[in-house]
Design a protein around this motif. Sequence first.
Motif, PDB file in Angstrom:
ATOM      1  N   THR A  35      -8.936  -2.974-148.351  1.00 56.19           N
ATOM      2  CA  THR A  35      -9.915  -2.639-147.355  1.00 56.19           C
ATOM      3  C   THR A  35      -9.862  -1.061-147.658  1.00 56.19           C
ATOM      4  O   THR A  35      -8.919   0.048-147.254  1.00 56.19           O
ATOM      5  N   GLN A  36     -11.241  -0.527-148.050  1.00 59.22           N
ATOM      6  CA  GLN A  36     -11.250   0.818-148.503  1.00 59.22           C
ATOM      7  C   GLN A  36     -11.352   1.721-147.105  1.00 59.22           C
ATOM      8  O   GLN A  36     -10.656   2.756-147.271  1.00 59.22           O
ATOM      9  N   ALA A  37     -11.705   1.267-145.907  1.00 56.25           N
ATOM     10  CA  ALA A  37     -11.653   1.967-144.898  1.00 56.25           C
ATOM     11  C   ALA A  37     -10.083   2.335-144.454  1.00 56.25           C
ATOM     12  O   ALA A  37      -9.630   3.424-143.912  1.00 56.25           O
ATOM     13  N   ASP A  38      -9.502   1.357-144.669  1.00 57.96           N
ATOM     14  CA  ASP A  38      -7.760   1.549-144.407  1.00 57.96           C
ATOM     15  C   ASP A  38      -7.273   2.651-145.410  1.00 57.96           C
ATOM     16  O   ASP A  38      -6.469   3.481-144.842  1.00 57.96           O
ATOM     17  N   LEU A  39      -7.533   2.419-146.636  1.00 61.16           N
ATOM     18  CA  LEU A  39      -7.092   3.470-147.519  1.00 61.16           C
ATOM     19  C   LEU A  39      -7.605   4.855-147.394  1.00 61.16           C
ATOM     20  O   LEU A  39      -6.937   5.657-147.249  1.00 61.16           O
ATOM     21  N   LEU A  40      -8.823   4.969-146.808  1.00 62.01           N
ATOM     22  CA  LEU A  40      -9.420   6.538-146.628  1.00 62.01           C
ATOM     23  C   LEU A  40      -8.705   7.052-145.278  1.00 62.01           C
ATOM     24  O   LEU A  40      -8.294   7.971-145.437  1.00 62.01           O
TER      25      LEU A  40
END
Length: 213
Positions: A35-40
């Motif tokens: 999940t890109q949003a979590d990584l950001l």
Amino acid sequence: MSKHVLITGATKGIGRACAERFAREGWTVTAVARTQADLLAMKKAFSGQQVTTITADLGTDAGIASIPVHPYDAIVLNAAIFAPGHLLGEEDIYGRLWRVNVWANHQLARRLLPAVRQQPSGHLVVIGSRGTDFQPPHLTAYVATKYALRGLYLGWESELLNSNVKTTLVAPGATLTSSWNNEEPPADILAPETVAEAVWTSVRSGITGRVVV
Ligand SMILES: NC(=O)c1ccc[n+]([C@@H]2O[C@H](COP(=O)([O-])OP(=O)(O)OC[C@H]3O[C@@H](n4cnc5c(N)ncnc54)[C@H](OP(=O)(O)O)[C@@H]3O)[C@@H](O)[C@H]2O)c1
């Protein structure tokens, strides 16, 4: 130059606590999740600390191929899918769990270990489960994948025994993470930070073999 750890499944639960623990010691962290949003959000929360994020679904060939090969000082193979399921349950979850919990770790070990073996020392930490010490009811598929991972670990341990790469299988008991969102957690549930401490201590002190938390 700071030491460098790769952690799969680093945005939540045990993986996230490991990322925080290593970063606190000044390590560079490469964090993997889907999940890109979590990584950001994680990168923002770790501001001032060295964090590289990789968006990858480790259940796919493309996801495995996107993980950078690098002489990591430590690799924490943590990502897994937890899902309850009876053998004769309505949905057959085994294939999905096998792909992430076993196949992906096998692929990552083959991809990443050669570069680690080129340097003076490295440490491979695999997150197993206390579930392989007994057979919890209704977790047939999940625990079977953890048995398979334990089998892979035993092979890696003996293959790397006299090499520069140390190996540790950290086997946590029930740990309070999103895995428990749909389950009643036991009273003695562990904090993810307790498991992360066991991972960190294993790497810092060079503890090898199976560590039960
Ligand atoms: N919690 C427990 O009670 C317990 C007990 C014993 C052992 N364990 C083991 O501890 C490890 C961590 O468990 P946890 O409870 O901390 O898990 P969690 O809170 O569910 O977090 C799982 C992490 O893995 C990532 N992930 C899941 N599927 C992925 C995929 N296909 N590709 C890449 N990343 C993926 C998730 O991010 P995305 O969803 O964004 O990909 C997340 O960062 C697992 O190996 C688990 O089997 C847990």
